[in-house]
Design a protein around this motif. Structure first.
Motif, PDB file in Angstrom:
ATOM      1  N   LEU A 118       0.807  -1.213   0.000  1.00  0.00           N
ATOM      2  CA  LEU A 118       0.000   0.000   0.000  1.00  0.00           C
ATOM      3  C   LEU A 118       0.841   1.264   0.000  1.00  0.00           C
ATOM      4  O   LEU A 118       0.323   2.358  -0.191  1.00  0.00           O
ATOM      5  CB  LEU A 118      -0.902   0.018   1.241  1.00  0.00           C
ATOM      6  CG  LEU A 118      -1.899  -1.134   1.364  1.00  0.00           C
ATOM      7  CD1 LEU A 118      -2.538  -1.118   2.741  1.00  0.00           C
ATOM      8  CD2 LEU A 118      -2.963  -1.056   0.278  1.00  0.00           C
ATOM      9  N   VAL A 119       2.145   1.109   0.233  1.00  0.00           N
ATOM     10  CA  VAL A 119       3.009   2.272   0.396  1.00  0.00           C
ATOM     11  C   VAL A 119       3.528   2.736  -0.957  1.00  0.00           C
ATOM     12  O   VAL A 119       4.143   1.974  -1.701  1.00  0.00           O
ATOM     13  CB  VAL A 119       4.200   1.948   1.323  1.00  0.00           C
ATOM     14  CG1 VAL A 119       5.083   3.186   1.491  1.00  0.00           C
ATOM     15  CG2 VAL A 119       3.706   1.462   2.679  1.00  0.00           C
ATOM     16  N   ASP A 120       3.289   3.980  -1.249  1.00  0.00           N
ATOM     17  CA  ASP A 120       3.862   4.612  -2.441  1.00  0.00           C
ATOM     18  C   ASP A 120       4.332   5.995  -2.016  1.00  0.00           C
ATOM     19  O   ASP A 120       3.549   6.936  -1.933  1.00  0.00           O
ATOM     20  CB  ASP A 120       2.835   4.718  -3.567  1.00  0.00           C
ATOM     21  CG  ASP A 120       3.439   5.302  -4.847  1.00  0.00           C
ATOM     22  OD1 ASP A 120       4.609   5.736  -4.808  1.00  0.00           O
ATOM     23  OD2 ASP A 120       2.735   5.329  -5.877  1.00  0.00           O
ATOM     24  N   GLU A 132      -9.017   5.004   0.397  1.00  0.00           N
ATOM     25  CA  GLU A 132      -9.203   3.620   0.839  1.00  0.00           C
ATOM     26  C   GLU A 132      -7.855   2.965   1.133  1.00  0.00           C
ATOM     27  O   GLU A 132      -7.705   2.253   2.121  1.00  0.00           O
ATOM     28  CB  GLU A 132      -9.957   2.834  -0.237  1.00  0.00           C
ATOM     29  CG  GLU A 132     -10.264   1.396   0.167  1.00  0.00           C
ATOM     30  CD  GLU A 132     -11.073   0.663  -0.884  1.00  0.00           C
ATOM     31  OE1 GLU A 132     -11.126  -0.576  -0.817  1.00  0.00           O
ATOM     32  OE2 GLU A 132     -11.640   1.326  -1.779  1.00  0.00           O
ATOM     33  N   ARG A 133      -6.870   3.241   0.282  1.00  0.00           N
ATOM     34  CA  ARG A 133      -5.547   2.664   0.469  1.00  0.00           C
ATOM     35  C   ARG A 133      -4.883   3.216   1.733  1.00  0.00           C
ATOM     36  O   ARG A 133      -4.282   2.482   2.519  1.00  0.00           O
ATOM     37  CB  ARG A 133      -4.694   2.954  -0.771  1.00  0.00           C
ATOM     38  CG  ARG A 133      -3.301   2.361  -0.728  1.00  0.00           C
ATOM     39  CD  ARG A 133      -2.736   2.230  -2.138  1.00  0.00           C
ATOM     40  NE  ARG A 133      -2.652   3.512  -2.828  1.00  0.00           N
ATOM     41  CZ  ARG A 133      -1.559   4.270  -2.861  1.00  0.00           C
ATOM     42  NH1 ARG A 133      -0.469   3.868  -2.249  1.00  0.00           N
ATOM     43  NH2 ARG A 133      -1.550   5.400  -3.526  1.00  0.00           N
ATOM     44  N   GLY A 134      -4.979   4.518   1.936  1.00  0.00           N
ATOM     45  CA  GLY A 134      -4.378   5.127   3.111  1.00  0.00           C
ATOM     46  C   GLY A 134      -5.006   4.642   4.401  1.00  0.00           C
ATOM     47  O   GLY A 134      -4.304   4.329   5.370  1.00  0.00           O
ATOM     48  N   TYR A 185       1.631   6.659   6.068  1.00  0.00           N
ATOM     49  CA  TYR A 185       2.749   5.832   6.525  1.00  0.00           C
ATOM     50  C   TYR A 185       3.396   6.430   7.771  1.00  0.00           C
ATOM     51  O   TYR A 185       3.730   5.718   8.726  1.00  0.00           O
ATOM     52  CB  TYR A 185       3.785   5.687   5.413  1.00  0.00           C
ATOM     53  CG  TYR A 185       4.914   4.746   5.757  1.00  0.00           C
ATOM     54  CD1 TYR A 185       4.733   3.363   5.666  1.00  0.00           C
ATOM     55  CD2 TYR A 185       6.147   5.230   6.187  1.00  0.00           C
ATOM     56  CE1 TYR A 185       5.767   2.492   5.989  1.00  0.00           C
ATOM     57  CE2 TYR A 185       7.175   4.358   6.512  1.00  0.00           C
ATOM     58  CZ  TYR A 185       6.989   2.992   6.411  1.00  0.00           C
ATOM     59  OH  TYR A 185       8.002   2.135   6.751  1.00  0.00           O
ATOM     60  N   ASP A 186       3.572   7.741   7.774  1.00  0.00           N
ATOM     61  CA  ASP A 186       4.168   8.421   8.919  1.00  0.00           C
ATOM     62  C   ASP A 186       3.356   8.152  10.187  1.00  0.00           C
ATOM     63  O   ASP A 186       3.912   7.830  11.246  1.00  0.00           O
ATOM     64  CB  ASP A 186       4.244   9.922   8.634  1.00  0.00           C
ATOM     65  CG  ASP A 186       5.000  10.685   9.694  1.00  0.00           C
ATOM     66  OD1 ASP A 186       6.213  10.884   9.533  1.00  0.00           O
ATOM     67  OD2 ASP A 186       4.370  11.086  10.704  1.00  0.00           O
ATOM     68  N   LEU A 187       2.040   8.284  10.088  1.00  0.00           N
ATOM     69  CA  LEU A 187       1.181   8.019  11.241  1.00  0.00           C
ATOM     70  C   LEU A 187       1.256   6.552  11.662  1.00  0.00           C
ATOM     71  O   LEU A 187       1.324   6.237  12.856  1.00  0.00           O
ATOM     72  CB  LEU A 187      -0.265   8.380  10.904  1.00  0.00           C
ATOM     73  CG  LEU A 187      -0.588   9.867  10.766  1.00  0.00           C
ATOM     74  CD1 LEU A 187      -1.993  10.052  10.229  1.00  0.00           C
ATOM     75  CD2 LEU A 187      -0.426  10.577  12.106  1.00  0.00           C
ATOM     76  N   THR A 188       1.246   5.669  10.675  1.00  0.00           N
ATOM     77  CA  THR A 188       1.256   4.237  10.970  1.00  0.00           C
ATOM     78  C   THR A 188       2.506   3.819  11.712  1.00  0.00           C
ATOM     79  O   THR A 188       2.455   2.992  12.626  1.00  0.00           O
ATOM     80  CB  THR A 188       1.118   3.431   9.665  1.00  0.00           C
ATOM     81  OG1 THR A 188      -0.114   3.766   9.033  1.00  0.00           O
ATOM     82  CG2 THR A 188       1.155   1.941   9.931  1.00  0.00           C
TER      83      THR A 188
END
Length: 315
Positions: A118-120, A132-134, A185-188
């Motif tokens: 999911l990471v781009d 939806e991906r985020g 991604y940063d939050l995750t």
């Protein structure tokens, strides 16, 4: 604890102890499970890819059954339980099974992720990322951890000395002043650091400890495939990315978590953000090749800090 026991498995420091490694299909989770087994633990390993079912990650050759077998071969007892940690009732059933079987849980490792596809990082703006991906990324890397802790911690706190490990990417020192290239991604990847901090407060009165742990530049199965190399010739990938010279095998973070789990004074780390390289210096273990890479110090001092040094000087 003898550091040799973590390196070689010559002593059974966790005999009679029970661990749950949530997200143990491959990579860091698999290695953590195996190294906990190497020091004698009974390890429940979970994930969505089994020999009969493949998760959205799409890597059918890496299964939780194989992880459990590796745990047992290392000297522990591996038990595979197919679990989607986004489904609360399945997580509840998993913990109830551990309770029925053993009546205790000594180590909880929250390593659920499975969101690499999911990471781009080219999508650098929140409005450019498919919503939806985020949100799926956040669900996989954050919500799963919360659901697992909600059901597992009442069992863990029955006995003092329990350990919770939140696995993430990056230390608080590295992540704090740096944006990880994509807001989702940063939050995750920052959330587990904060989870460990918060859980440390909630677990303290029960005599239990929570930490976050990160590997460095991890030579996971997916990363090796990305560079088109294998573990045996991983250095060939340095031609594509010079910083890959600091890479570490999953064994390294596995040994880091095993060292924490075997430390009778682990509470000194409560609430902290830790790395495999930092813990190697503390406990004296090495990576599988005998080196001791300190990737996050390398990135802070050399890559971002401008220090003139090679990756080899940080191994």
């Amino acid at each position: 604890m003898s550091t040799a026991s973590v390196r070689t498995g010559s002593a059974k420091d966790l005999t009679g102890r029970v661990a749950l490694v949530a997200g143990a299909t491959r990579g860091a989770g698999r290695a953590i499970a195996v190294e906990l087994g190497r020091v004698g633990a009974t390890v429940y390993v979970t994930g969505r890819t089994t020999r009969g079912s493949v998760s959205e990650v799409g890597r059918p050759t890496e299964t939780i059954e194989e992880t459990a077998e590796l745990v047992t071969a290392a000297g522990g007892t591996g038990i595979a339980v197919p679990t989607d940690h986004l489904e609360p009732e399945r997580v509840r059933a998993l913990v109830e099974r551990i309770d029925r079987d053993h009546g205790r849980l000594d180590v909880l490792v929250n390593d659920v992720w499975g969101g690499e596809h999911l990471v781009d990082l080219d999508d650098t703006r929140v409005w450019e990322v498919g919503l939806e991906r985020g949100l799926r990324m956040l669900r996989l890397g954050v919500e799963t951890h919360l659901i697992t802790s909600h059901f597992a911690l009442p069992l863990l706190i029955r006995r003092r000395g329990g350990l919770v490990v939140e696995v993430t990417d990056g230390t608080s020192e590295y992540n704090g002043p740096r944006y990880r290239g994509n807001l989702f991604y940063d939050l995750t990847k920052n959330a587990p650091i904060r989870m460990a901090f918060g859980l440390a407060e909630e677990l303290k009165e029960h005599g239990c400890t929570a930490v976050s742990v990160t590997p460095g530049f991890l030579r996971s199965e997916q990363m090796l495939d990305h560079f088109g190399v294998a573990e045996e010739n991983w250095r060939d990938a340095v031609a594509k990315d010079p910083h890959f010279a600091i890479a570490e095998s999953p064994v390294y973070v596995g040994r880091a978590v095993a060292a924490l789990a075997c430390d009778p004074d682990v509470a000194r780390w409560n609430g902290q953000s830790l790395s495999s390289g930092q813990l190697a210096g503390e406990y004296g273990f090495t990576d599988a090749d005998g080196s001791r890479p300190d990737a996050w110090r390398y990135f802070i001092e050399v890559v971002h800090g401008g220090k003139e040094a090679s990756a080899e000087e940080y191994r």
